[in-house]
Design an enzyme around this catalytic site. Structure first.
Site, PDB file in Angstrom:
ATOM      1  N   CYS A  41      -9.199  19.706   5.283  1.00 31.62           N
ATOM      2  CA  CYS A  41      -8.730  19.461   6.629  1.00 31.62           C
ATOM      3  C   CYS A  41      -9.311  20.426   7.475  1.00 31.62           C
ATOM      4  CB  CYS A  41      -7.043  19.689   6.608  1.00 31.62           C
ATOM      5  SG  CYS A  41      -6.329  19.146   8.051  1.00 31.62           S
ATOM      6  N   CYS A  90      -3.507  24.677  10.456  1.00 33.13           N
ATOM      7  CA  CYS A  90      -1.997  24.930  10.382  1.00 33.13           C
ATOM      8  C   CYS A  90      -1.892  25.952   9.254  1.00 33.13           C
ATOM      9  CB  CYS A  90      -1.378  23.658   9.874  1.00 33.13           C
ATOM     10  SG  CYS A  90      -1.729  22.212  11.065  1.00 33.13           S
ATOM     11  N   CYS A 138      -0.685  25.680   5.617  1.00 34.17           N
ATOM     12  CA  CYS A 138      -0.932  24.568   4.764  1.00 34.17           C
ATOM     13  C   CYS A 138      -2.178  24.971   3.881  1.00 34.17           C
ATOM     14  CB  CYS A 138      -1.545  23.163   5.478  1.00 34.17           C
ATOM     15  SG  CYS A 138      -1.894  21.776   4.782  1.00 34.17           S
ATOM     16  N   CYS A 170       5.878   7.950  -0.130  1.00 29.44           N
ATOM     17  CA  CYS A 170       5.256   8.488   1.038  1.00 29.44           C
ATOM     18  C   CYS A 170       3.770   8.608   0.735  1.00 29.44           C
ATOM     19  CB  CYS A 170       6.007   9.829   1.441  1.00 29.44           C
ATOM     20  SG  CYS A 170       7.844   9.709   1.615  1.00 29.44           S
ATOM     21  N   CYS A 228       6.250   4.814   3.535  1.00 30.39           N
ATOM     22  CA  CYS A 228       6.124   5.487   4.757  1.00 30.39           C
ATOM     23  C   CYS A 228       4.726   6.377   4.798  1.00 30.39           C
ATOM     24  CB  CYS A 228       7.212   6.763   4.767  1.00 30.39           C
ATOM     25  SG  CYS A 228       7.019   8.119   5.905  1.00 30.39           S
ATOM     26  N   CYS A 230      10.145   9.502  11.203  1.00 29.51           N
ATOM     27  CA  CYS A 230      10.512  10.550  10.033  1.00 29.51           C
ATOM     28  C   CYS A 230       9.776  11.781  10.667  1.00 29.51           C
ATOM     29  CB  CYS A 230       9.820  10.151   8.747  1.00 29.51           C
ATOM     30  SG  CYS A 230      10.216  11.467   7.500  1.00 29.51           S
ATOM     31  N   ARG A 271      16.588  15.177   4.545  1.00 25.32           N
ATOM     32  CA  ARG A 271      15.881  15.115   3.358  1.00 25.32           C
ATOM     33  C   ARG A 271      15.474  16.538   3.107  1.00 25.32           C
ATOM     34  NH1 ARG A 271      10.880  12.074   3.953  1.00 25.32           N
ATOM     35  NH2 ARG A 271      12.469  10.401   4.218  1.00 25.32           N
TER      36      ARG A 271
END
Length: 387
Positions: free
Chosen positions: A65, A69, A72, A109, A142, A202, A272
């Protein structure tokens, strides 16, 4: 406790607590913890009964990626030894989803690393959504693909997506300390795009990154204002090879207080328990079911979760039941056109740290690196998934 009586009454009326009240939940003592859980549990049961919704993650594209972040393992510069692979084909993703659905999940998801999808990526995911829905009647899908450009949310909705996930993660004030390659405002904009396209929004948070109680309350109040249908609460999984690998700030008791605070602020929303519950809640996981009405089944994106069979046994042993595909998750007033929870202004306010009463500094927690296992099975491998 008068505080808990007030919060229960407000939760049953869908009334927003004050910031002082939310902070006070986080500052409660371990001696009062079961009272806090019992109070928030009343609100949870009022809106969701004893049902637990199961969700299943499929990592469509892992690693590499360009975003930075800090939490992550797929980030730019990560040295974590995670699985790395490009886009799964629709039939591969559908096969992975089928394992979770067979285990009792009602929502799949679909997640892909990256800043955001190209139009070609949206086409790929659209084909995957179609493949999953063609083979599994009634399944919810999702998508979680990063920052959306204009028109992409509408295309995902037309392809059959039911929801879109994009977390705020932490407070606006501290967001720049966690990520520099995009902004907090970028994330808010994507949640707005999902809402506007008719997707169920979400959006949630990550706790345990070194944030203050005030930061946690800030992000949860911001989520209440955004009014998503579901709020995932992640507990940081400190993966070796990431900047936050040494951040072990959570205890099971702290995690329960955070979940209780989220429930009081977002009483009628699907709360969740997401990544990190096994690592930080550990044997206290069943208590968390009294606060949250939704969990992920099996593994996460790049790390392993507990066995899917153990999840199901835990739910049954705690006196809860798996929500069926024919059951509606959200209360009737949150259905499309029902008005939702509404956006409310915060009542009152909290000044400098300590005005509302902050929890005493926690002792340094033992780094439970033995509980962090990189995923080596399921999507992107030849091994059967954990579901």
């Amino acid at each position: 406790m008068d505080l808990l009586t007030t919060l229960v009454d407000k939760g049953l009326r869908r009334e927003l607590p004050t910031r002082e009240e939310a902070l006070a939940v986080l500052a409660t003592s371990d001696d009062d913890l079961l009272d806090v859980v019992a109070a928030a549990g009343k609100v949870r049961r009022h809106w969701f009964g004893r049902r637990v919704k199961l969700n299943y993650l499929v990592n469509l594209k892992s690693g590499l990626c360009p975003e930075d972040c800090s939490y992550c393992s797929q980030r730019l510069g990560s040295t974590a030894g995670i699985l790395k692979y490009s886009w799964l084909k629709p039939d591969e993703a559908s096969k992975a989803a089928a394992a979770g659905l067979a285990g009792g999940a009602k929502r799949v998801c679909l997640v892909a690393s990256g800043r955001g999808p190209t139009d070609r990526d949206v086409d790929r995911v659209s084909d995957t959504i179609k493949a999953i829905k063609d083979q599994n009647e009634g399944v919810e899908v999702c998508a979680c693909l990063g920052l959306l450009s204009d028109g992409q949310a509408e295309r995902l909705r037309q392809a059959g997506a039911d929801a879109y996930n994009h977390n705020l993660n932490t407070s606006e004030a501290t967001y720049g300390d966690i990520t520099t390659t995009h902004t907090y405002a970028d994330r808010v904009d994507t949640v707005h795009k999902a809402h506007a396209a008719g997707l169920s929004a979400c959006s949630g948070l990550i706790a345990g990154m070194g944030e203050s109680d005030e930061d946690l309350v800030d992000v949860v109040f911001s989520l209440r204002e955004l009014d998503p249908d579901s709020v995932p609460v992640n507990f940081l999984i400190p993966v070796e090879g990431t900047p936050l690998a040494k951040e072990w700030n959570l205890t099971p008791q702290r995690c329960l207080r955070i979940l209780a605070m989220v429930r009081f602020v977002c009483p009628d929303v699907e709360v969740r328990i997401a990544g990190g519950r096994e690592v930080h809640l550990r044997t206290m996981q069943p208590l968390a079911l009294h606060l949250a009405n939704s969990i992920f089944l099996g593994d996460y994106l790049t790390t392993e979760g507990q066995a899917g069979k153990a999840d199901l046994e835990m739910i049954a042993d705690a006196g809860f039941e798996v929500e069926g595909a024919d059951q509606v998750t959200l209360p009737e007033h949150r259905a499309p056109g029902g008005g939702g929870c509404g956006s409310h202004e915060s009542e009152g306010g909290c000044g400098s740290q300590g005005v509302c009463g902050s929890a005493p500094a926690a002792a340094v927690q033992e780094a439970r690196t033995d509980l962090v296992a990189v995923r080596r099975r399921g999507a992107g491998t030849d091994l059967a998934p954990n579901a």
